[in-house]
Motif scaffolding. Structure first.
Motif, PDB file in Angstrom:
ATOM      1  N   THR A  11       4.029   2.100   3.406  1.00 60.49           N
ATOM      2  CA  THR A  11       3.104   2.402   4.499  1.00 60.49           C
ATOM      3  C   THR A  11       1.951   1.413   4.427  1.00 60.49           C
ATOM      4  N   SER A  12       1.162   1.398   5.476  1.00 63.42           N
ATOM      5  CA  SER A  12       0.028   0.467   5.526  1.00 63.42           C
ATOM      6  C   SER A  12      -1.261   1.082   5.000  1.00 63.42           C
ATOM      7  N   ASP A  13      -1.214   2.350   4.566  1.00 64.47           N
ATOM      8  CA  ASP A  13      -2.445   3.056   4.200  1.00 64.47           C
ATOM      9  C   ASP A  13      -3.220   2.332   3.108  1.00 64.47           C
ATOM     10  N   ARG A  14      -2.546   2.004   2.008  1.00 65.46           N
ATOM     11  CA  ARG A  14      -3.245   1.343   0.900  1.00 65.46           C
ATOM     12  C   ARG A  14      -3.749  -0.032   1.318  1.00 65.46           C
ATOM     13  N   ILE A  15      -2.951  -0.750   2.081  1.00 70.91           N
ATOM     14  CA  ILE A  15      -3.369  -2.083   2.515  1.00 70.91           C
ATOM     15  C   ILE A  15      -4.585  -1.983   3.434  1.00 70.91           C
TER      16      ILE A  15
ATOM     17  N   MET B 117      -6.861   0.330   3.344  1.00 73.23           N
ATOM     18  CA  MET B 117      -8.011   0.633   2.494  1.00 73.23           C
ATOM     19  C   MET B 117      -8.519  -0.617   1.788  1.00 73.23           C
ATOM     20  N   LEU B 118      -7.606  -1.451   1.327  1.00 70.59           N
ATOM     21  CA  LEU B 118      -8.011  -2.670   0.632  1.00 70.59           C
ATOM     22  C   LEU B 118      -8.663  -3.663   1.588  1.00 70.59           C
TER      23      LEU B 118
ATOM     24  N   SER C 158     -13.487  10.405   0.094  1.00 70.61           N
ATOM     25  CA  SER C 158     -12.343   9.495   0.217  1.00 70.61           C
ATOM     26  C   SER C 158     -12.217   8.591  -0.994  1.00 70.61           C
TER      27      SER C 158
END
Length: 332
Positions: free
Chosen positions: A7-11, A13-14, A66
């Motif tokens: 998924t793109s979630d971590r990317i 966030m970064l 968060s």
């Protein structure tokens, strides 16, 4: 394929990591963690205590939840254990000053693509000059990072029971090693070698802590100022090696060895990466800071320190991990 699909979630966030810097820095600026610790556990109470808008308080609290720095339970908030230890004002390991400082550094990252291309910082980005006002804020802000490491080093070396020892702190900044060790050992004496404006900061801090009578400063550039010969039982080189070239580190290590008495110990503290450059994460990321701000520095491997210290004449080199991102190195 087995496992969870990407998924793109971590990317995301970064990519938006600067939000974390801003949220933590703004929270530190308004003493949010300190007010939470004192019982302001709702957005309404926090807004009133901190003198900020309720909307602003809720936004900061959401961001901190968060980031894992604040915990939410039934509409009430409290600091996480990490935040309670490291972000509450007045505590010796508090990093709030550092969080506020880093907010002012975010703009410099826009230069990173050009710096990466050139392999060195832009001319106006170099900070290693004596009269840079940057030092007044920096050396004070980073003192909290070194305080627990200085205590660990003292315990490892049993400095509290070492009697009348002499200490040399090269590039000592805030004087945190001298302050910590002199308070532990009332018979010890310490000398700090650093630029005059920085030594003035250290002298004030040690006077406030009641140990100035056993603290001496040598004003100068450690690249050119004589360290003396067989004059010290312990020497410190903390968070300096990362800004120096390999050749300069070897030369300075050799001079530090000469400055130590027979059987003396050199204590290094820095962000050290593994030999395969696979970690630790903070040390690897810190290399970008050096590329932006230092002509020849970097995050060096354990093997680099081993090699340099051996070339400088040390025969016994050991590494000790700490609860901080830094590693202690002891050389004899």
């Amino acid at each position: 394929m087995n496992g969870t699909p990407p998924t793109s979630d971590r990317i995301m966030m970064l990519i938006n990591g600067y939000w974390a810097t801003g949220i933590i820095g703004a929270s530190a600026s308004h003493s949010v963690f300190t007010h939470l610790e004192a019982g302001a556990d709702t957005a309404v109470l926090l807004a009133a205590r901190a003198g900020i808008s309720e909307r602003g308080a809720r936004t900061l609290l959401d961001g901190l939840v968060s980031l894992g720095l604040v915990e939410a339970h039934d509409g009430r908030y409290r600091n996480s254990p990490d935040a309670a230890t490291y972000l509450v004002d007045g505590r010796p390991e508090c990093l709030s000053d550092f969080a506020r400082l880093k907010m002012g550094h975010m703009g410099a990252l826009s230069d990173l693509p050009d710096v990466v291309r050139a392999g060195e910082p832009l001319t106006n980005a170099v900070v290693e000059v004596a009269d840079n006002p940057h030092w007044e804020r920096l050396v004070t802000a980073i003192a909290a990072q070194s305080a627990p490491v200085a205590a660990i080093a003292a315990e490892t070396l049993r400095l509290a029971d070492a009697g009348e020892i002499s200490i040399l702190d090269v590039g000592g900044g805030s004087g945190v090693y001298s302050a910590t060790w002199l308070k532990l050992n009332p018979a010890a004496r310490a000398t700090q070698l650093d630029w005059r404006p920085i030594n003035a900061i250290a002298a004030r801090r040690l006077a406030d802590q009641g140990v100035a009578d056993r603290f001496t400063c040598i004003d100068g550039d450690f690249h050119t100022t004589d360290f003396g010969t067989a004059a010290y039982d312990v020497a410190v080189y903390s968070h300096i090696a990362h800004q120096e070239s390999p050749e300069d580190n070897i030369e300075i290590f050799a001079r530090l060895r000469d400055a130590l008495k027979p059987g003396g110990t050199l204590v290094l503290n820095d962000y050290v990466v593994t030999d395969d450059r696979g970690g630790p994460p903070f040390a690897l990321v810190f290399g970008a800071e050096m590329l932006l701000k230092s002509r020849h520095g970097g995050t060096w491997r354990r093997a680099d320190y081993q090699s340099w210290l051996t070339k400088a004449g040390f025969t016994d080199v050991t590494f000790q991990s700490t609860p901080s991102p830094a590693t202690l190195v002891f050389a004899r």
